[in-house]
Scaffold this motif. Structure first.
Motif, PDB file in Angstrom:
ATOM      1  N   CYS A   8       0.879  -1.171   0.000  1.00 56.24           N
ATOM      2  CA  CYS A   8       0.000   0.000   0.000  1.00 56.24           C
ATOM      3  C   CYS A   8       0.918   1.222   0.000  1.00 56.24           C
ATOM      4  O   CYS A   8       2.096   1.111  -0.317  1.00 56.24           O
ATOM      5  N   SER A   9       0.401   2.361   0.355  1.00 58.79           N
ATOM      6  CA  SER A   9       1.221   3.572   0.284  1.00 58.79           C
ATOM      7  C   SER A   9       2.245   3.654   1.406  1.00 58.79           C
ATOM      8  O   SER A   9       3.449   3.713   1.160  1.00 58.79           O
ATOM      9  N   ARG A  10       1.775   3.653   2.645  1.00 60.42           N
ATOM     10  CA  ARG A  10       2.673   3.940   3.770  1.00 60.42           C
ATOM     11  C   ARG A  10       2.912   2.741   4.685  1.00 60.42           C
ATOM     12  O   ARG A  10       3.595   2.861   5.692  1.00 60.42           O
ATOM     13  N   ASN A  11       2.335   1.597   4.352  1.00 65.04           N
ATOM     14  CA  ASN A  11       2.539   0.374   5.125  1.00 65.04           C
ATOM     15  C   ASN A  11       2.168   0.556   6.594  1.00 65.04           C
ATOM     16  O   ASN A  11       2.875   0.131   7.501  1.00 65.04           O
ATOM     17  N   ARG A  12       1.027   1.202   6.821  1.00 60.90           N
ATOM     18  CA  ARG A  12       0.580   1.424   8.197  1.00 60.90           C
ATOM     19  C   ARG A  12      -0.776   0.787   8.491  1.00 60.90           C
ATOM     20  O   ARG A  12      -1.048   0.444   9.635  1.00 60.90           O
ATOM     21  N   ALA A  36       5.460   4.702  -0.502  1.00 57.10           N
ATOM     22  CA  ALA A  36       5.761   6.109  -0.205  1.00 57.10           C
ATOM     23  C   ALA A  36       7.141   6.207   0.459  1.00 57.10           C
ATOM     24  O   ALA A  36       7.580   5.274   1.146  1.00 57.10           O
ATOM     25  N   PRO A  37       7.813   7.337   0.281  1.00 53.31           N
ATOM     26  CA  PRO A  37       9.135   7.514   0.898  1.00 53.31           C
ATOM     27  C   PRO A  37       9.107   7.406   2.429  1.00 53.31           C
ATOM     28  O   PRO A  37      10.101   7.014   3.034  1.00 53.31           O
ATOM     29  N   ASP A  38       7.973   7.750   3.049  1.00 56.02           N
ATOM     30  CA  ASP A  38       7.875   7.697   4.509  1.00 56.02           C
ATOM     31  C   ASP A  38       7.174   6.442   5.017  1.00 56.02           C
ATOM     32  O   ASP A  38       6.678   6.409   6.142  1.00 56.02           O
ATOM     33  N   ALA A  39       7.160   5.388   4.226  1.00 57.97           N
ATOM     34  CA  ALA A  39       6.502   4.137   4.633  1.00 57.97           C
ATOM     35  C   ALA A  39       7.187   3.538   5.854  1.00 57.97           C
ATOM     36  O   ALA A  39       8.403   3.683   6.033  1.00 57.97           O
ATOM     37  N   GLU A  40       6.405   2.856   6.673  1.00 56.68           N
ATOM     38  CA  GLU A  40       6.965   2.140   7.835  1.00 56.68           C
ATOM     39  C   GLU A  40       8.058   1.178   7.383  1.00 56.68           C
ATOM     40  O   GLU A  40       9.123   1.135   7.961  1.00 56.68           O
ATOM     41  N   THR A  41       7.751   0.371   6.378  1.00 55.08           N
ATOM     42  CA  THR A  41       8.719  -0.517   5.751  1.00 55.08           C
ATOM     43  C   THR A  41       8.717  -0.197   4.257  1.00 55.08           C
ATOM     44  O   THR A  41       7.794  -0.579   3.546  1.00 55.08           O
ATOM     45  N   PRO A  42       9.694   0.547   3.791  1.00 54.31           N
ATOM     46  CA  PRO A  42       9.730   0.908   2.372  1.00 54.31           C
ATOM     47  C   PRO A  42      10.041  -0.314   1.500  1.00 54.31           C
ATOM     48  O   PRO A  42      10.861  -1.158   1.866  1.00 54.31           O
ATOM     49  N   LEU A  43       9.388  -0.385   0.360  1.00 56.74           N
ATOM     50  CA  LEU A  43       9.606  -1.479  -0.578  1.00 56.74           C
ATOM     51  C   LEU A  43      11.023  -1.423  -1.133  1.00 56.74           C
ATOM     52  O   LEU A  43      11.539  -0.350  -1.439  1.00 56.74           O
ATOM     53  N   ARG A  59      -4.902   0.802  -7.851  1.00 50.76           N
ATOM     54  CA  ARG A  59      -4.251   0.880  -9.166  1.00 50.76           C
ATOM     55  C   ARG A  59      -3.028   1.795  -9.138  1.00 50.76           C
ATOM     56  O   ARG A  59      -2.031   1.523  -9.799  1.00 50.76           O
ATOM     57  N   GLN A  60      -3.119   2.875  -8.363  1.00 50.16           N
ATOM     58  CA  GLN A  60      -1.968   3.782  -8.284  1.00 50.16           C
ATOM     59  C   GLN A  60      -0.730   3.075  -7.736  1.00 50.16           C
ATOM     60  O   GLN A  60       0.398   3.411  -8.094  1.00 50.16           O
ATOM     61  N   HIS A  61      -0.932   2.088  -6.872  1.00 55.65           N
ATOM     62  CA  HIS A  61       0.205   1.338  -6.332  1.00 55.65           C
ATOM     63  C   HIS A  61       0.847   0.493  -7.436  1.00 55.65           C
ATOM     64  O   HIS A  61       2.070   0.386  -7.512  1.00 55.65           O
ATOM     65  N   ARG A  62       0.015  -0.119  -8.281  1.00 47.03           N
ATOM     66  CA  ARG A  62       0.546  -0.894  -9.402  1.00 47.03           C
ATOM     67  C   ARG A  62       1.354   0.028 -10.327  1.00 47.03           C
ATOM     68  O   ARG A  62       2.434  -0.338 -10.787  1.00 47.03           O
ATOM     69  N   ASN A  63       0.826   1.222 -10.583  1.00 52.76           N
ATOM     70  CA  ASN A  63       1.521   2.175 -11.455  1.00 52.76           C
ATOM     71  C   ASN A  63       2.871   2.584 -10.877  1.00 52.76           C
ATOM     72  O   ASN A  63       3.884   2.609 -11.582  1.00 52.76           O
ATOM     73  N   LYS A  64       2.901   2.911  -9.587  1.00 50.07           N
ATOM     74  CA  LYS A  64       4.166   3.293  -8.935  1.00 50.07           C
ATOM     75  C   LYS A  64       5.154   2.133  -8.943  1.00 50.07           C
ATOM     76  O   LYS A  64       6.350   2.322  -9.166  1.00 50.07           O
ATOM     77  N   LEU A  65       4.647   0.945  -8.668  1.00 49.68           N
ATOM     78  CA  LEU A  65       5.485  -0.250  -8.669  1.00 49.68           C
ATOM     79  C   LEU A  65       6.124  -0.449 -10.042  1.00 49.68           C
ATOM     80  O   LEU A  65       7.329  -0.675 -10.153  1.00 49.68           O
ATOM     81  N   THR A  66       5.334  -0.320 -11.077  1.00 48.58           N
ATOM     82  CA  THR A  66       5.825  -0.493 -12.441  1.00 48.58           C
ATOM     83  C   THR A  66       6.846   0.580 -12.811  1.00 48.58           C
ATOM     84  O   THR A  66       7.866   0.290 -13.438  1.00 48.58           O
ATOM     85  N   GLN A  67       6.593   1.814 -12.394  1.00 44.65           N
ATOM     86  CA  GLN A  67       7.520   2.907 -12.700  1.00 44.65           C
ATOM     87  C   GLN A  67       8.863   2.751 -11.994  1.00 44.65           C
ATOM     88  O   GLN A  67       9.920   2.968 -12.579  1.00 44.65           O
TER      89      GLN A  67
END
Length: 108
Positions: A8-12, A36-43, A59-67
């Motif tokens: 997800c975005s921030r892993n919270r 997100a850059p401030d995620a609890e556990t960044p990917l 869907r936005q997460h899939r897009n960010k992941l792909t980018q």
């Protein structure tokens, strides 16, 4: 063994809930991270290498992941659950949605 990475975005809220509720299933190992850059556990790329199934909440997460990780996700199965960011950690409605939407993924 099925290795499922929930994103997800921030892993919270959403992805840690999914990680927790599916962690005890036989034949399944889970992890979660945020995009997100401030995620609890960044990917990171190591997490993607470990996973044989990547589950994103929107869907936005899939897009960010792909980018950001195009090379690291080649050949990986990615599923979008379409669960919006309006739930608290372990909120019963979120747990129910996750169980319903992930049941077909865990049956494999």
């Amino acid at each position: 063994m099925q290795h499922i990475l929930f994103l997800c975005s921030r892993n919270r809220l959403r992805s840690p809930t999914a990680e927790a509720i599916f962690a005890g299933r036989p034949g399944v190992e889970t992890a979660s991270a945020g995009l997100a850059p401030d995620a609890e556990t960044p990917l990171d790329a190591d997490m993607l290498a470990w996973a044989n199934l990547i589950v994103v909440m929107e869907r936005q997460h899939r897009n960010k992941l792909t980018q950001r990780f195009a090379g690291a996700i080649q050949g990986k199965r990615i599923v979008c659950l379409d669960i919006p960011d309006r739930y608290d950690y372990m909120q019963p409605e979120l747990v129910s949605l996750l169980e319903k939407k992930c049941a077909p993924l865990l049956a494999r």
